[in-house]
Enzyme design. Structure first.
Site, short mmCIF file in Angstrom:
data_model
loop_
_atom_site.label_atom_id
_atom_site.label_comp_id
_atom_site.label_asym_id
_atom_site.label_seq_id
_atom_site.Cartn_x
_atom_site.Cartn_y
_atom_site.Cartn_z
N SER A 7 0.85 -1.20 0.00
CA SER A 7 0.00 0.00 0.00
C SER A 7 0.88 1.24 0.00
CB SER A 7 -0.89 0.00 1.24
OG SER A 7 -1.45 1.28 1.41
N HIS A 32 -1.58 -1.50 -4.07
CA HIS A 32 -2.82 -1.08 -3.39
C HIS A 32 -2.81 0.44 -3.22
CE1 HIS A 32 -6.20 -1.89 -0.58
NE2 HIS A 32 -5.71 -0.90 0.14
N ASP A 34 -4.97 3.63 -1.70
CA ASP A 34 -6.04 3.99 -0.77
C ASP A 34 -6.60 5.35 -1.10
OD1 ASP A 34 -6.14 1.79 1.18
OD2 ASP A 34 -4.04 2.33 1.52
N MET A 36 -9.13 8.17 0.02
CA MET A 36 -9.90 8.63 1.18
C MET A 36 -10.46 10.02 0.89
SD MET A 36 -7.44 7.46 4.28
CE MET A 36 -6.57 5.90 4.25
N HIS A 65 -8.75 1.04 -3.54
CA HIS A 65 -9.61 0.84 -2.37
C HIS A 65 -10.31 2.16 -2.09
CE1 HIS A 65 -9.59 -0.03 2.28
NE2 HIS A 65 -10.81 0.03 1.78
N MET A 67 -12.32 4.40 -0.06
CA MET A 67 -12.88 4.71 1.26
C MET A 67 -13.58 6.05 1.13
SD MET A 67 -9.69 3.40 3.51
CE MET A 67 -8.65 3.42 2.07
N MET A 136 -11.27 -5.41 6.36
CA MET A 136 -10.41 -4.45 7.05
C MET A 136 -10.02 -5.06 8.40
SD MET A 136 -10.01 -1.96 5.03
CE MET A 136 -8.94 -1.07 6.15
N GLY A 141 -8.50 4.57 7.58
CA GLY A 141 -8.20 5.99 7.73
C GLY A 141 -6.71 6.28 7.76
N GLY A 143 -2.48 4.48 7.89
CA GLY A 143 -1.55 3.36 7.94
C GLY A 143 -0.95 3.27 9.33
N ASP A 174 -6.56 -6.07 5.02
CA ASP A 174 -5.93 -4.75 4.93
C ASP A 174 -5.81 -4.13 6.32
OD1 ASP A 174 -5.09 -2.25 4.18
OD2 ASP A 174 -6.87 -1.75 3.01
N GLY A 175 -4.56 -4.01 6.77
CA GLY A 175 -4.30 -3.26 8.00
C GLY A 175 -3.54 -4.04 9.05
N GLY A 196 1.25 -1.89 4.19
CA GLY A 196 1.74 -0.53 4.00
C GLY A 196 2.99 -0.29 4.83
N SER A 197 2.78 0.09 6.10
CA SER A 197 3.94 0.42 6.94
C SER A 197 4.85 -0.79 7.15
CB SER A 197 3.47 0.99 8.28
OG SER A 197 2.58 0.11 8.89
C1 DX5 Z 1 -6.05 1.93 5.98
C2 DX5 Z 1 -5.75 1.55 4.54
C3 DX5 Z 1 -4.65 0.59 4.39
C4 DX5 Z 1 -3.31 1.03 4.90
C5 DX5 Z 1 -2.71 -0.14 5.61
O1 DX5 Z 1 -7.20 2.66 6.03
O2 DX5 Z 1 -6.89 1.00 3.90
O3 DX5 Z 1 -4.53 0.10 3.05
O4 DX5 Z 1 -2.42 1.46 3.91
O5 DX5 Z 1 -1.56 0.27 6.23
P1 DX5 Z 1 -0.77 -0.63 7.24
O6 DX5 Z 1 -0.33 -1.85 6.51
O7 DX5 Z 1 0.33 0.25 7.68
O8 DX5 Z 1 -1.72 -0.98 8.37
ZN ZN Z 2 -6.54 -0.04 1.88
#
Ligand code: DX5
Ligand code: ZN
Length: 220
Positions: A7, A32, A34, A36, A65, A67, A136, A141, A143, A174-175, A196-197
């Protein structure tokens, strides 16, 4: 095959192209992205222009994705920008069948995303139409949040339900996924892991992604 979807939300935004290229070269299967809107979730991120730019830079599928509230308004924009997969939130659409049908008519893979506290039965009337389900495992919201442990049970319940229905629908999560906890999650039976992180905030993102990909092979 278990897919890893880095992500870019956790990448350095001034170096998104480099991050995507690094991920592709280190074995990522999907990118991926995101989206928002500041309404469905408090944060704001990217628009279709970024998706269009990335489409030029990578041959990996782009997993968008959404959101956002009123996802129907945005689906055509992300389709035109080059999204390959589009997921919308169960909690954000009052006309799920109509919106999922639109994504499929545009020849994109259609996914439904569920927040951690949204029960699985919310998708019982539409599950057969889906190309994937996105669970999720943090509240959307940001990472860098912790994986919510009660989601393990939700993943296995969804896996069993899909099997009972004799369907072949991949589960994306995801997350909060990282090298340290991914094995437990793979044991639950996920097919696609968004990270992501757990990649981009690590000291060595490339090495971490390679190690993660290596681990997934044990569970295929
Ligand atoms: C959160 C996002 C995720 C996010 C995940 O709202 O939908 O895709 O990037 O990040 P990590 O892997 O750091 O939890
Ligand atoms: Zn996501």
């Amino acid at each position: 095959m278990i897919k890893i979807a880095p992500s870019i939300l956790s990448a350095d935004f001034t170096k998104i192209e480099e991050s995507v290229k690094m991920a592709e070269e280190a074995g990522a299967d999907v990118i991926h992205i995101d989206i928002m809107d500041g309404h469905f979730v408090p944060n704001l991120t990217f628009g279709p222009q970024l998706v269009a730019c990335l489409k030029e830079k990578t041959s990996l599928p782009l997993d968008v994705h959404l959101m956002v509230e009123n996802p129907r308004k945005f689906i055509p924009l992300f389709h035109e920008a080059g999204a390959d997969w589009i997921s919308i939130h169960v909690e954000a659409s009052s006309h799920l069948h109509k919106d999922i049908t639109l994504i499929k008519e545009l020849n994109k893979k259609a996914g439904l995303a569920l927040n951690p506290a949204t029960p699985l039965h919310m998708i019982s009337e539409i599950i057969e139409e889906l190309d994937f389900v996105l669970l999720m495992t943090v509240n959307p919201g940001w990472g860098g949040q912790e994986f919510i442990d009660s989601c393990h049970g939700k993943i296995t319940r969804l896996k069993n339900w899909i099997k009972e229905l004799k369907l072949d629908i991949p589960i994306e999560i995801d997350g909060g996924v990282k090298l340290e906890n991914i094995e437990q999650i793979l044991k639950d039976g996920v097919d696609i892991c968004v990270i992501g992180s757990g990649i981009f905030k690590e000291k060595n993102p490339r090495e971490t992604l390679i190690k993660i990909k290596e681990l997934t092979k044990k569970y295929e």
